[in-house]
Design an enzyme around this catalytic site. Structure first.
Site, mmCIF file in Angstrom:
data_model
loop_
_atom_site.group_PDB
_atom_site.id
_atom_site.type_symbol
_atom_site.label_atom_id
_atom_site.label_comp_id
_atom_site.label_asym_id
_atom_site.label_seq_id
_atom_site.Cartn_x
_atom_site.Cartn_y
_atom_site.Cartn_z
ATOM 1 N N ASP A 47 95.557 23.427 42.154
ATOM 2 C CA ASP A 47 94.765 22.239 42.482
ATOM 3 C C ASP A 47 93.590 22.100 41.503
ATOM 4 O OD1 ASP A 47 93.263 24.314 43.485
ATOM 5 O OD2 ASP A 47 93.018 23.477 45.500
ATOM 6 N N ASP A 86 99.863 25.007 44.759
ATOM 7 C CA ASP A 86 98.688 25.149 45.614
ATOM 8 C C ASP A 86 98.766 24.207 46.805
ATOM 9 O OD1 ASP A 86 96.804 27.077 44.957
ATOM 10 O OD2 ASP A 86 95.899 25.858 43.380
ATOM 11 N N LYS A 115 100.598 28.505 47.629
ATOM 12 C CA LYS A 115 99.394 29.337 47.575
ATOM 13 C C LYS A 115 98.304 28.716 48.440
ATOM 14 C CE LYS A 115 96.618 29.745 43.723
ATOM 15 N NZ LYS A 115 95.305 29.285 44.221
ATOM 16 N N GLU A 117 94.134 29.478 50.096
ATOM 17 C CA GLU A 117 92.899 30.252 49.925
ATOM 18 C C GLU A 117 92.398 30.781 51.262
ATOM 19 O OE1 GLU A 117 89.950 27.973 47.773
ATOM 20 O OE2 GLU A 117 91.377 27.451 46.178
ATOM 21 N N GLU A 184 90.306 36.180 42.442
ATOM 22 C CA GLU A 184 89.526 35.410 41.457
ATOM 23 C C GLU A 184 88.063 35.883 41.445
ATOM 24 O OE1 GLU A 184 90.012 31.173 41.644
ATOM 25 O OE2 GLU A 184 88.476 30.812 40.131
HETATM 26 O O1 KIV Z 1 94.012 25.961 41.026
HETATM 27 C C1 KIV Z 1 94.183 26.864 40.200
HETATM 28 O O2 KIV Z 1 94.429 26.636 39.014
HETATM 29 C C2 KIV Z 1 94.085 28.237 40.691
HETATM 30 C C3 KIV Z 1 93.979 29.302 39.650
HETATM 31 C C4 KIV Z 1 92.615 29.286 39.080
HETATM 32 C C5 KIV Z 1 94.331 30.651 40.199
HETATM 33 O O3 KIV Z 1 94.038 28.475 41.839
#
Ligand code: KIV
Length: 266
Positions: A47, A86, A115, A117, A184
């Site tokens: 994202d 994401d 993915k 968070e 991160e």
């Molecule tokens: O959104 C993204 O590009 C990410 C990476 C920084 C791991 O989550």
């Protein structure tokens, strides 16, 4: 030569064999073709596209429709890398909504893993997705979707309390069914400890060299960010072509030359 498809299983085998995993973000078909040619193992439709493609101040405005659109474009050019997408801000605020959102990213976008968070707050969601056969990548440390709560983009886990919480969250995410973890902006020592403690592969960004693999934002490693964070290396410097820069990144990650000490935090 065509490469074998990268799967969740092959990533786990790479961890066991001590082979580093190279990951890059991608948002469209054109770059995906070049990234595939460079031999990357995982494509992440991050994202971060909100910031690098759309010019937003953070990742928060990115919508699920936009993520589906970009994931589909990447999927069209994907050959053998594993495709991770994401889940955008607020698209997984309940386990039921997360299932709907992940379903769209996979059915309409062609994602092979999603993915999200967060740690303990996401355990029920990770369990729900995982039980439906959806591979999940966790994301701990600096959480860009929580930038306003965190008060900015900064290193997390320097204080004992934060470090213990990140370590415990990593263990709990794995127990809940996560197949991969992104760390991160955490101190290299903490990332090394978590990498040793988990059986799932740990991918670092600003998390030192001991992680099982590395990820960078594509536009950052091509030198397109006027204010790059410390953990970024510009692989397009020294007169390389984009293809050469992508290959150099993959080689540097796999050879353990990236990240160097100057890209890591204590
Ligand atoms: O959104 C993204 O590009 C990410 C990476 C920084 C791991 O989550």
């Amino acid at each position: 030569m065509t490469r074998q498809n990268i799967t969740v299983r092959s990533l786990h085998e790479m961890k066991s064999a001590g082979e580093k995993i190279s990951v890059l973000t991608s948002y469209d078909a054109g770059f995906t073709r070049l990234i595939e040619e460079a031999g990357i193992e995982v494509l992440l439709v991050g994202d971060s596209l909100g910031m690098v493609v759309q010019g937003q101040e953070s990742t928060l405005p990115v919508t699920l429709d936009e993520m589906v659109y970009h994931t589909r474009n990447v999927a069209r050019a994907r050959e053998s890398a594993l495709l991770v997408a994401d889940m955008p801000f607020m698209s997984y605020r309940s386990p039921a909504l997360a299932l709907e959102s992940a379903g769209r990213l996979m059915k309409e976008g062609g994602a092979q893993m999603v993915k999200l968070e967060g740690g303990s707050v996401q355990l029920e969601t990770v369990r729900r997705l995982s039980s439906q056969g959806i591979p999940v990548c966790g994301h701990l440390g600096l959480l860009p979707q929580s930038v306003h709560k965190l008060g900015g983009y900064r290193v997390l886990g320097r204080e004992q309390g934060d470090a213990s919480r990140i370590r415990e969250d990593a263990r709990l995410l794995q127990e809940a069914g996560a197949d991969l973890l992104v760390l991160e902006c955490v101190p290299g020592q903490l990332a090394a400890q978590i990498t040793r403690e988990l059986s799932v592969p740990v991918i670092g960004i600003g998390a030192g060299a001991a992680c099982d693999g590395q990820v960078l934002v594509l536009y950052d490693m091509l030198g397109m960010n006027p204010h790059p964070p410390r953990f970024v290396k510009n692989f397009l410097a020294s007169g390389r072509t984009i293809q050469e820069a992508l290959r150099a990144y993959v080689e540097a990650v796999k050879g353990g030359e990236f990240p160097a000490g100057e890209h890591s935090f204590k």
